[in-house]
Design a protein around this motif. Structure first.
Motif, PDB file in Angstrom:
ATOM      1  N   ASN A 460       0.852  -1.305   0.017  1.00 46.26           N
ATOM      2  CA  ASN A 460       0.037   0.169  -0.108  1.00 46.26           C
ATOM      3  C   ASN A 460       0.845   1.255   0.036  1.00 46.26           C
ATOM      4  N   ASN A 461       1.034   1.907  -1.262  1.00 39.50           N
ATOM      5  CA  ASN A 461       1.731   3.070  -1.388  1.00 39.50           C
ATOM      6  C   ASN A 461       0.823   4.383  -1.563  1.00 39.50           C
ATOM      7  N   ASP A 462      -0.524   4.147  -1.261  1.00 37.92           N
ATOM      8  CA  ASP A 462      -1.743   5.057  -1.383  1.00 37.92           C
ATOM      9  C   ASP A 462      -1.751   5.520  -2.804  1.00 37.92           C
ATOM     10  N   GLY A 463      -1.877   4.672  -3.768  1.00 43.24           N
ATOM     11  CA  GLY A 463      -2.120   5.345  -4.986  1.00 43.24           C
ATOM     12  C   GLY A 463      -1.249   4.355  -6.000  1.00 43.24           C
ATOM     13  N   GLY A 464      -1.126   5.030  -7.438  1.00 45.28           N
ATOM     14  CA  GLY A 464      -0.506   4.199  -8.489  1.00 45.28           C
ATOM     15  C   GLY A 464       1.115   4.485  -8.547  1.00 45.28           C
ATOM     16  N   GLY A 465       1.761   3.452  -7.815  1.00 50.00           N
ATOM     17  CA  GLY A 465       3.085   3.706  -7.584  1.00 50.00           C
ATOM     18  C   GLY A 465       3.806   3.424  -8.997  1.00 50.00           C
ATOM     19  N   ILE A 466       3.611   2.731  -9.869  1.00 51.01           N
ATOM     20  CA  ILE A 466       4.311   2.714 -11.184  1.00 51.01           C
ATOM     21  C   ILE A 466       4.605   3.930 -11.794  1.00 51.01           C
ATOM     22  N   PHE A 467       3.428   4.747 -11.656  1.00 47.20           N
ATOM     23  CA  PHE A 467       3.462   6.130 -12.412  1.00 47.20           C
ATOM     24  C   PHE A 467       4.695   7.047 -11.962  1.00 47.20           C
ATOM     25  N   SER A 468       5.055   6.892 -10.682  1.00 43.17           N
ATOM     26  CA  SER A 468       6.392   7.638 -10.155  1.00 43.17           C
ATOM     27  C   SER A 468       7.516   7.109 -10.798  1.00 43.17           C
ATOM     28  N   LEU A 469       7.520   5.988 -11.579  1.00 44.65           N
ATOM     29  CA  LEU A 469       8.746   5.594 -12.435  1.00 44.65           C
ATOM     30  C   LEU A 469       8.715   5.993 -14.035  1.00 44.65           C
ATOM     31  N   LEU A 470       7.546   6.632 -14.264  1.00 46.03           N
ATOM     32  CA  LEU A 470       7.523   6.964 -15.743  1.00 46.03           C
ATOM     33  C   LEU A 470       7.722   8.592 -15.940  1.00 46.03           C
ATOM     34  N   PRO A 471       7.609   8.843 -17.154  1.00 51.39           N
ATOM     35  CA  PRO A 471       7.914  10.170 -17.448  1.00 51.39           C
ATOM     36  C   PRO A 471       6.832  11.062 -16.790  1.00 51.39           C
ATOM     37  N   GLN A 472       5.665  10.612 -16.677  1.00 55.61           N
ATOM     38  CA  GLN A 472       4.474  11.428 -15.975  1.00 55.61           C
ATOM     39  C   GLN A 472       4.869  11.958 -14.807  1.00 55.61           C
ATOM     40  N   ALA A 473       5.652  11.470 -14.066  1.00 57.25           N
ATOM     41  CA  ALA A 473       6.248  11.874 -12.694  1.00 57.25           C
ATOM     42  C   ALA A 473       6.909  13.332 -12.847  1.00 57.25           C
ATOM     43  N   ALA A 474       7.308  13.711 -14.008  1.00 57.43           N
ATOM     44  CA  ALA A 474       7.968  15.252 -14.202  1.00 57.43           C
ATOM     45  C   ALA A 474       6.729  16.372 -14.114  1.00 57.43           C
ATOM     46  N   LEU A 475       5.536  15.825 -14.409  1.00 54.38           N
ATOM     47  CA  LEU A 475       4.461  16.679 -14.431  1.00 54.38           C
ATOM     48  C   LEU A 475       3.917  16.982 -12.941  1.00 54.38           C
ATOM     49  N   ARG A 476       4.579  17.613 -12.256  1.00 55.96           N
ATOM     50  CA  ARG A 476       4.522  17.927 -10.876  1.00 55.96           C
ATOM     51  C   ARG A 476       3.023  18.481 -10.621  1.00 55.96           C
ATOM     52  N   ASP A 477       2.451  19.511 -10.918  1.00 54.66           N
ATOM     53  CA  ASP A 477       1.208  19.972 -10.897  1.00 54.66           C
ATOM     54  C   ASP A 477       0.087  18.861 -10.988  1.00 54.66           C
ATOM     55  N   PRO A 478      -0.180  18.364 -12.247  1.00 55.80           N
ATOM     56  CA  PRO A 478      -1.365  17.432 -12.082  1.00 55.80           C
ATOM     57  C   PRO A 478      -1.065  16.042 -11.823  1.00 55.80           C
ATOM     58  N   PHE A 479       0.234  15.833 -11.544  1.00 56.10           N
ATOM     59  CA  PHE A 479       0.393  14.160 -11.339  1.00 56.10           C
ATOM     60  C   PHE A 479      -0.447  13.748 -10.188  1.00 56.10           C
ATOM     61  N   GLU A 480      -0.371  14.181  -8.880  1.00 54.71           N
ATOM     62  CA  GLU A 480      -0.756  13.536  -7.814  1.00 54.71           C
ATOM     63  C   GLU A 480      -2.347  13.189  -8.167  1.00 54.71           C
ATOM     64  N   ARG A 481      -3.216  14.069  -8.795  1.00 46.49           N
ATOM     65  CA  ARG A 481      -4.507  13.830  -9.071  1.00 46.49           C
ATOM     66  C   ARG A 481      -4.745  12.817 -10.093  1.00 46.49           C
ATOM     67  N   ILE A 482      -4.124  12.831 -11.317  1.00 43.61           N
ATOM     68  CA  ILE A 482      -4.475  12.036 -12.201  1.00 43.61           C
ATOM     69  C   ILE A 482      -3.740  10.869 -12.552  1.00 43.61           C
ATOM     70  N   PHE A 483      -2.577  10.796 -11.824  1.00 37.23           N
ATOM     71  CA  PHE A 483      -1.900   9.559 -12.009  1.00 37.23           C
ATOM     72  C   PHE A 483      -1.516   9.198 -10.367  1.00 37.23           C
ATOM     73  N   GLY A 484      -1.051   9.859  -9.481  1.00 40.32           N
ATOM     74  CA  GLY A 484      -0.792   9.221  -8.174  1.00 40.32           C
ATOM     75  C   GLY A 484      -1.996   8.676  -7.512  1.00 40.32           C
ATOM     76  N   THR A 485      -3.140   9.292  -7.718  1.00 38.58           N
ATOM     77  CA  THR A 485      -4.574   8.878  -7.202  1.00 38.58           C
ATOM     78  C   THR A 485      -4.596   8.232  -5.740  1.00 38.58           C
ATOM     79  N   ALA A 486      -4.237   9.090  -4.950  1.00 40.06           N
ATOM     80  CA  ALA A 486      -4.300   8.750  -3.523  1.00 40.06           C
ATOM     81  C   ALA A 486      -5.567   8.577  -3.128  1.00 40.06           C
ATOM     82  N   HIS A 487      -5.791   7.513  -2.419  1.00 39.93           N
ATOM     83  CA  HIS A 487      -7.116   7.195  -1.996  1.00 39.93           C
ATOM     84  C   HIS A 487      -7.587   7.097  -0.648  1.00 39.93           C
ATOM     85  N   GLY A 488      -6.485   7.139   0.249  1.00 32.91           N
ATOM     86  CA  GLY A 488      -6.678   7.095   1.758  1.00 32.91           C
ATOM     87  C   GLY A 488      -7.570   6.060   2.502  1.00 32.91           C
TER      88      GLY A 488
END
Length: 551
Positions: A460-488
């Motif tokens: 449980n890393n509270d979201g989509g961990g694989i995206f943190s290893l992809l180029p999308q991780a460089a998009l800091r502003d939208p990343f957490e909502r549309i890729f990281g997707t924390a669920h709590g």
């Protein structure tokens, strides 16, 4: 006997004669005749699930582990549509499924009748064969038709060279329950000696004979067959073996467990271009491996089905159903060079993992090291299978499976349960939190259902961990909502909602004890996505440095 009951009774009886042992049912009204026929047949183990998607992936897991057809039954309407993801996975990974969708009769279609959709060829090209069975009628000739149809469906699903899903659409008119009359217009009995039609498998194919060479490599991916024979041949030839965890060939002295890092180091990859590569199954986890395959002088793909061979890199030069690997003359310098680099890389990444506390790659490595011989490990298709690929050391006595046909995260809990129910021994599953939440309905088991001996290990890393290893991780502003997707979500409460035993692990030394037990249970391990991305970068740098020091 009414026609609906007659058709269901004969169809289920003939499938059992063919060798069907397991049926998964998602309850509904229009499928009543099939449900009653299966429930009454003592030769069949019945599994009931309230969620059609969960039911379909349970059947997928049962069939994947047993390598035998499993029947899947539902009522009409969107119930059948919920089977589609599992049917696609079965199609892509070659798993034999018999999908029996009950349907309304033709006079109710296109009329706005409840729970009526177009189910003709509902799954398109994702099935090996489709048949609209037709509304049963009380007239001679129906029994021979139904029994021969059942034999054809069972055998087409089984293969043998291209197993996969088969879809029978079965329309029923009311009445749907037995009417007390057991008479029929013709004898309903089948062949006393076995199935109505006995299929004979063709003789073995002619093998392709390779030229002797020491500079060869065996690559093993998902869905590989005859693995032990090819590993033994590669060992005699002095070839390294590059096997994904679910390929089943990561054991013995020739297995290169750090191949992802070896081939990601240009200095090593350039100096170790093979004269021939033989590929079993479909490799898909390591981008460095796929890029390296493009530069092989000869790339031979071994495929059971000569119409659907795997070649994602478009680098295959030959395709054969069987390959003979000869024993070449000469020294073992080629193999020794691979071994030295693999040992150096393995030592470097182990040191990084061991120095970082409880982390995802270390969890994957330690889990494999801890499991007893004879265990089954089912892996999620996102980060867990990649962590196993990069961190798992060679070992015997462990069967690893994953849904890598379409490589989706859906249905993993249910597929793992099905595989565990088909496995003779303890079973475990490793998956991420999103994968677990996506199929939490798989935890719903009725009190009369067969229960697997299965431990679900959830990272449980509270979201989509694989995206943190992809180029999308460089998009800091939208990343957490549309890729990281924390669920709590508190996974302990999810476990409690179904009465599933739950253990929380936050130290590496707690894993072995947490895995103990029997029955269905959950072990949660919490990690951090950003720290995990940093750790993977450290592992890569350490491995590349150790390899470059040798070359």
């Amino acid at each position: 006997m009414n026609p609906a009951t007659a058709l269901a009774t004969v169809l289920v009886d003939e499938l059992a004669r063919c060798g069907l042992t397991d049926v998964v049912l998602a309850p509904g009204s229009r499928s009543t005749p099939l449900a009653l026929a299966v429930h009454a047949d003592s030769r069949i183990r019945l599994h009931v699930r309230v969620d059609e998607r969960s039911a379909s992936f349970l059947a997928l897991g049962l069939a994947r582990r047993s390598e035998r057809p499993v029947a899947l039954i539902c009522t009409s309407g969107t119930a059948a549509a919920n089977f589609h993801p599992a049917v696609i996975e079965a199609h892509e990974s070659g798993v034999p499924l018999l999908v029996l969708t009950a349907d309304r009769p033709p006079e109710l279609r296109d009329t706005g009748s409840s729970q009526t959709i177009d189910q003709i060829k509902l799954y398109g090209a994702a099935v090996r064969w489709f048949s609209e069975v037709g509304v049963p009628e009380d007239r001679p000739g129906q029994v021979a038709y139904w029994r021969s149809l059942a034999c054809r469906a069972f055998q087409r699903s089984l293969g043998p060279y291209d197993p996969g899903p088969v879809h029978l659409n079965v329309p029923f008119r009311e009445p749907l329950i037995p009417d007390g009359d057991t008479s029929w217009c013709e004898p309903m009995e089948g062949d006393a000696a076995g199935p109505w039609v006995r299929a004979r498998v063709a003789s073995p194919p002619v093998a392709l004979h390779l030229q002797p060479t020491r500079r060869g490599v065996l690559v093993v991916g998902d869905g590989a067959t005859n693995v032990r024979r090819y590993v033994a041949a590669a060992g005699m030839a002095g070839w390294p073996v590059l096997s994904e965890p679910n390929g089943g060939a990561r054991y013995g002295d020739h297995a290169m467990s750090a191949y992802h890092f070896l081939l990601g180091t240009p200095e090593f990859a350039d100096r170790h271009r093979p004269e021939v590569v033989v590929t079993l199954g479909r490799p898909s986890l390591s981008r460095p491996l796929l890029n390296w395959l493009k530069h092989a002088d000869e790339h031979v793909v071994v495929a059971r089905d000569m119409t659907r061979w795997p070649d994602p890199t478009r680098s295959a030069t030959q395709v054969a159903q069987e390959v003979e690997i000869p024993i070449p003359a000469g020294d073992d310098d080629w193999l020794h060079s691979w071994r030295r680099a693999d040992t150096a890389a393995r030592g470097a990444i182990d040191e990084v993992m061991d120095g970082a506390g409880l982390n995802e790659p270390r969890l994957a490595r330690d889990l494999v090291d801890t499991l007893p011989n004879g265990s089954l490990l089912f892996s999620g298709s996102s980060m867990p299978i990649r962590d196993l690929d990069q961190a798992m050391r060679p070992r015997r006595g462990l069967r690893i499976l994953a849904n890598r046909g379409a490589a989706g995260i859906d249905g993993v809990v249910s597929t793992a349960m099905g595989a565990a129910l088909s496995h003779n021994g303890p079973a475990y599953a490793l998956m991420g939190d999103l994968t677990f939440l996506h199929d939490q309905n798989g935890l719903i088991l009725g009190p009369r259902e067969p229960r697997p001996d299965l431990c679900l290990v959830v990272v449980n890393n509270d979201g989509g961990g694989i995206f943190s290893l992809l180029p999308q991780a460089a998009l800091r502003d939208p990343f957490e909502r549309i890729f990281g997707t924390a669920h709590g979500v508190d996974l302990g409460y999810v476990a409690a909602s179904t009465g599933t035993p739950y253990t929380f692990v936050n130290e590496p030394g707690q894993l072995s004890k947490a895995l103990r037990g029997e029955g269905l249970r959950i072990v949660e391990v919490r990690t951090d996505r950003e720290s995990n991305a940093d750790l993977h970068a450290m592992m890569r740098d350490a491995a590349h440095g150790a390899i470059r020091a040798l070359v």
